[in-house]
Design an enzyme around this catalytic site. Structure first.
Site, PDB file in Angstrom:
ATOM      1  N   CYS A  10       0.803  -1.219   0.000  1.00  0.00           N
ATOM      2  CA  CYS A  10       0.000   0.000   0.000  1.00  0.00           C
ATOM      3  C   CYS A  10       0.836   1.269   0.000  1.00  0.00           C
ATOM      4  O   CYS A  10       0.309   2.361  -0.220  1.00  0.00           O
ATOM      5  CB  CYS A  10      -0.951  -0.002   1.196  1.00  0.00           C
ATOM      6  N   HIS A  32      -2.830   7.160   2.608  1.00  0.00           N
ATOM      7  CA  HIS A  32      -3.319   5.956   1.946  1.00  0.00           C
ATOM      8  C   HIS A  32      -4.685   5.601   2.502  1.00  0.00           C
ATOM      9  O   HIS A  32      -4.882   5.535   3.717  1.00  0.00           O
ATOM     10  CB  HIS A  32      -2.331   4.806   2.154  1.00  0.00           C
ATOM     11  N   ASN A  43     -10.341   0.472  -0.185  1.00  0.00           N
ATOM     12  CA  ASN A  43      -8.878   0.434  -0.081  1.00  0.00           C
ATOM     13  C   ASN A  43      -8.307  -0.105  -1.391  1.00  0.00           C
ATOM     14  O   ASN A  43      -8.394  -1.296  -1.669  1.00  0.00           O
ATOM     15  CB  ASN A  43      -8.475  -0.455   1.098  1.00  0.00           C
TER      16      ASN A  43
END
Length: 337
Positions: free
Chosen positions: A115, A257, A287
């Site tokens: 990520c 993020h 996500n």
């Protein structure tokens, strides 16, 4: 003596699959969950998933093309695709993406930093430009995480999503809007099991028994991931702001993020970033791992949400464990239709 060039962000683009999956939709009906449970723990109300036959590379090409149009760039000197879900273990996805974009035989490589992939790619692109190895760089974060999640695992199935975001960097000056002023990265390999796909790599090749196939899916230690993400994103953001001499209260745009809304809120609070500066889209997008920061940036450009030159902080944390942050001034990019 002439100063080295500075990387300037000059174009943005994105691609989201058309399929919208809401918390109340059928894929989650068999799980011990509810719309309220998902929203309260993650901040997610819906996410995008690809249809069968659409790959990470397909999304990357569309996002990359949009970013090139945004930057009015017909060529680049480097293409980087950051992803956890490449089209193949080998070859890399980036050369194929570059070819489909008509960019010729330019250097192109994949970058795997979970990520945190976009912050790592931004640091790499900036380094190529500063070193004089490139004048223009295309960075793409692209993921099809729905292809590696177990639909029966509540901890991951409701969280992860698909999408791609891209930016174009060019050589420029530090006083230009969009100048990437600093990046900072870190890792801690002792936390490898925070988020891991146990099987499929060389350490543990493809499972042979049908009951082991779930080990080809992403597993995450949610509570531990939460605490590590908050700690590391806070630390790296504070260190970066100190390095560039920005008080946290002067940050005008903050993009973390898009992992979990509670993580984002806590990091912003601990760093001291004003609530009005926080940008995000996790509620409707979910996500998207390495794609999440450029997806938010492209949305903010379209919405004219941030003035050119605004002090901007980006930060991310991912499995590995890896983390990163970047300080830049908001680019002067006109919205594209």
């Amino acid at each position: 003596m002439a100063l080295p060039p500075v990387a300037v962000l000059t174009g943005v683009g994105s691609c989201l699959p058309e399929r919208v999956v809401r918390n109340t939709d059928e894929p989650f009906a068999r799980l011990d969950t509810s719309d309220e449970w998902i929203r309260s723990r993650t901040g997610i109300e819906s996410r995008r998933w690809v249809e069968e036959g659409t790959s990470t590379g397909d999304l990357a090409v569309r996002a990359g093309a949009a970013a090139l149009r945004s930057a009015a760039a017909e060529s680049v000197d480097l293409v980087v695709v950051c992803t956890t879900t490449p089209d193949h273990h080998s070859p890399a996805t980036a050369p194929w993406v570059a070819a489909r974009l008509g960019l010729g035989p330019v250097p192109a490589f994949d970058l795997a930093a979970a990520c945190s992939g976009f912050t790592y790619a931004l640091a790499a692109g900036r380094a190529w430009i500063t070193a004089g190895m490139a004048r223009t760089v295309l960075l793409i974060g692209a993921e099809t995480l729905s292809t590696i999640t177990d639909p029966d695992d509540r901890g991951t199935a409701v969280v992860f999503a698909d999408g791609a975001g891209a930016v174009v960097l060019r050589a420029g000056e530090a006083d230009e809007p969009g100048a990437v002023l600093a990046t900072r990265l870190g890792s801690d390999g002792t936390q490898v099991d925070l988020a891991v796909i146990a099987a499929g790599g060389s350490r543990r090749p493809a499972p042979e028994r049908p009951d082991e196939r779930g080990e080809r899916c992403l597993r995450m230690r949610g509570p531990q991931m939460f605490s590590h993400a908050v700690r590391r994103m806070t630390e790296v953001s504070r260190g970066l702001l100190e390095g560039v001499g920005w008080p946290a209260g002067d940050v005008e745009a903050f993009i973390g993020h898009q992992a979990n809304q509670r993580i984002l809120d806590k990091v912003a609070e601990l760093v001291g970033v004003p609530a009005a500066a926080c940008l995000g889209n996790i509620r409707t997008v979910g996500n998207t791992s390495s794609a999440s920061i450029p997806l938010v940036m492209d949305e903010a450009v379209r919405d004219k949400a941030v003035p050119a030159g605004a002090r901007t902080l980006l930060t991310a944390f991912g499995g590995g464990a890896v983390w990163g942050a970047a300080a830049l001034t908001w680019p002067d990019i006109p919205p594209t239709i």
